[in-house]
Design an enzyme around this catalytic site. Structure first.
Site, mmCIF file in Angstrom:
data_model
loop_
_atom_site.group_PDB
_atom_site.id
_atom_site.type_symbol
_atom_site.label_atom_id
_atom_site.label_comp_id
_atom_site.label_asym_id
_atom_site.label_seq_id
_atom_site.Cartn_x
_atom_site.Cartn_y
_atom_site.Cartn_z
ATOM 1 N N GLU A 174 0.821 -1.213 0.000
ATOM 2 C CA GLU A 174 0.000 0.000 0.000
ATOM 3 C C GLU A 174 0.855 1.262 0.000
ATOM 4 O O GLU A 174 1.276 1.728 1.063
ATOM 5 C CB GLU A 174 -0.958 0.019 1.211
ATOM 6 C CG GLU A 174 -1.841 1.272 1.216
ATOM 7 C CD GLU A 174 -2.839 1.332 2.379
ATOM 8 O OE1 GLU A 174 -2.839 0.427 3.225
ATOM 9 O OE2 GLU A 174 -3.593 2.317 2.438
ATOM 10 N N LYS A 216 -2.440 -1.867 -3.212
ATOM 11 C CA LYS A 216 -3.508 -1.026 -2.659
ATOM 12 C C LYS A 216 -3.127 0.437 -2.886
ATOM 13 O O LYS A 216 -2.464 1.063 -2.054
ATOM 14 C CB LYS A 216 -3.690 -1.345 -1.162
ATOM 15 C CG LYS A 216 -4.722 -0.470 -0.468
ATOM 16 C CD LYS A 216 -5.168 -1.046 0.871
ATOM 17 C CE LYS A 216 -6.045 -0.056 1.609
ATOM 18 N NZ LYS A 216 -6.765 -0.644 2.723
ATOM 19 N N ARG A 289 -12.798 3.746 5.589
ATOM 20 C CA ARG A 289 -13.887 4.719 5.747
ATOM 21 C C ARG A 289 -14.972 4.542 4.690
ATOM 22 O O ARG A 289 -16.157 4.680 4.979
ATOM 23 C CB ARG A 289 -13.302 6.145 5.707
ATOM 24 C CG ARG A 289 -12.535 6.497 6.949
ATOM 25 C CD ARG A 289 -11.614 7.681 6.722
ATOM 26 N NE ARG A 289 -10.469 7.345 5.879
ATOM 27 C CZ ARG A 289 -9.501 8.179 5.536
ATOM 28 N NH1 ARG A 289 -9.564 9.428 5.958
ATOM 29 N NH2 ARG A 289 -8.489 7.789 4.790
HETATM 30 C C1 5MM Z 1 -8.573 1.399 8.248
HETATM 31 O O1 5MM Z 1 -7.507 2.317 8.390
HETATM 32 C C2 5MM Z 1 -6.213 1.729 8.205
HETATM 33 C C3 5MM Z 1 -5.372 1.865 9.411
HETATM 34 O O2 5MM Z 1 -4.921 3.140 9.624
HETATM 35 P P1 5MM Z 1 -3.854 3.425 10.848
HETATM 36 O O3 5MM Z 1 -2.746 2.449 10.717
HETATM 37 O O4 5MM Z 1 -3.439 4.841 10.560
HETATM 38 O O5 5MM Z 1 -4.589 3.282 12.134
HETATM 39 C C4 5MM Z 1 -5.569 2.299 6.931
HETATM 40 O O6 5MM Z 1 -4.285 1.795 6.688
HETATM 41 C C5 5MM Z 1 -6.430 1.864 5.781
HETATM 42 O O7 5MM Z 1 -6.319 0.491 5.589
HETATM 43 C C6 5MM Z 1 -6.087 2.533 4.469
HETATM 44 O O8 5MM Z 1 -5.559 3.811 4.616
HETATM 45 C C7 5MM Z 1 -7.357 2.637 3.656
HETATM 46 O O9 5MM Z 1 -8.383 3.175 4.444
HETATM 47 P P2 5MM Z 1 -9.352 4.249 3.808
HETATM 48 O O10 5MM Z 1 -10.176 4.760 4.972
HETATM 49 O O11 5MM Z 1 -8.485 5.309 3.188
HETATM 50 O O12 5MM Z 1 -10.164 3.485 2.774
#
Ligand code: 5MM
Length: 338
Positions: A174, A216, A289
């Site tokens: 990612e 990703k 989100r």
């Molecule tokens: C779900 O959020 C994931 C974890 O974030 P932290 O490590 O900052 O707590 C994050 O990695 C997430 O998997 C990705 O950014 C994609 O999430 P979104 O909300 O952008 O779809």
């Protein structure tokens, strides 16, 4: 299962990935926004409600978990990874230890977590994980991302991916170019190109088998404070073009992050990308989100009303399942919501 088969199952047509790997600090922010106390019990309740919903079997190929969650036992009987597998989805685990200030360019970050990773991977495999995730973060600014950030994050992603395949799991790679900022869509395209090139250069050096990986990425969109507004057709065209030019054809799956787009925007853009997808990549979602925002709101209204939380989640998962086939429409969005 072979790594390529796992990757295909995670991104199977009509399905995608639920990113439920918020670390304790991130879930604290999400719960604060709905006035729910950030306790282990509430985190478990919210997540087991999602993982036992109808949508799991139909629209979710894999779930990314956080360290605490993969070790939890549900109040329904099975452990969290068992609950996910029983619903025909694959449990996965976030293995990075977060984005930390990058020495030499401290306004940027490098993602850490390689120390002791080989041992942690064995533990996660034994707990049932069959894929993993590591997120590198790049910000756009007048002098960002720096070459240092692009190179150090790509190197870490490749060392991570190589260790994960050694442990017989599929690495989700990612590299997230953040939406924050006032840059235009072409700047996002150019930065994402530079980032992806360096990532695939390092993955090759580290002998990563690309068939057993899932990318990703972010979509190619204008910054969230940009005056420019792009149509979903332009976003889809530029995103697909960027991926075709910079992602090797052997990669099995591409599962987008939602990155702060609204639930509907992220479904609409994914749908448009799949409508014009003329590649062999399985293109789908890996939303946090984008899949959970409405369900989280329902959880805030009444934590005991599991039906409403599941209804909201089922709807979003269904809409994104349709988008992964290029079959979503505003009419369906409204009909099902009603
Ligand atoms: C779900 O959020 C994931 C974890 O974030 P932290 O490590 O900052 O707590 C994050 O990695 C997430 O998997 C990705 O950014 C994609 O999430 P979104 O909300 O952008 O779809």
């Amino acid at each position: 299962m072979k790594l390529e088969e796992i990757a295909k199952k995670m991104c199977a047509k009509g399905k995608g990935i639920l990113a439920a790997d918020e670390s304790t600090g991130t879930i604290a922010k999400r719960f604060k926004s709905i006035n729910v106390e950030n306790t282990e019990k509430n985190r478990l309740l919210f997540r087991q409600t999602l993982f036992s919903s109808e949508a799991m079997k139909k629209y979710i190929g894999g779930v990314i978990l956080f360290d605490e969650t993969i070790k939890q036992k549900t109040t329904l009987g099975p452990s969290i990874p068992e609950l996910i597998s029983n619903n025909n989805a694959i449990p996965g685990i976030k293995v990075d230890k977060g984005a930390k200030p990058l020495a030499g360019s401290p306004e940027e970050t490098v993602t850490e977590g390689l120390d002791g990773l080989r041992e942690r991977l064995k533990e996660y495999y034994d707990l049932g994980a069959r894929f993993t995730k590591w997120r590198a973060v790049y910000k756009i600014g007048s002098s960002f991302p720096s070459i240092q950030s692009i190179k150090s994050n790509a190197h870490a992603l490749a060392r991570y991916a190589s260790l994960v395949q050694e442990a017989k799991m599929v690495p989700i790679v990612e590299p997230e170019v953040l939406m924050d900022g006032s840059h235009d869509i072409d700047k996002c395209y150019q930065v994402t190109t530079d980032v992806l090139n360096e990532v695939y250069n390092e993955l090759e050096i580290h002998k990563v088998d690309l068939k057993g990986t899932v990318l990703k990425p972010n979509m190619i969109i204008p910054g969230s404070n940009s005056a420019q507004k792009s149509s979903c057709e332009e976003i889809a065209k530029k995103t697909l073009d960027c991926l075709k030019k910079n992602v090797p054809g052997e990669v099995t799956g591409i599962a987008f992050l939602s990155g702060g787009q609204s639930e509907i925007e992220s479904s609409k853009n994914l749908n448009e990308i799949n409508k014009i997808n003329n590649t062999n990549f399985l293109i789908t979602f890996s939303y946090g989100r984008g899949l959970q925002a409405s369900a989280l709101k329902e959880f805030g209204k009444d934590q005991k009303n599991q039906d409403n939380v599941q209804k909201a989640f089922d709807h979003r998962a269904k809409m994104n399942g349709l988008s992964s086939r290029g079959e979503w429409s505003e009419i369906l969005e409204k009909e099902v919501a009603a």
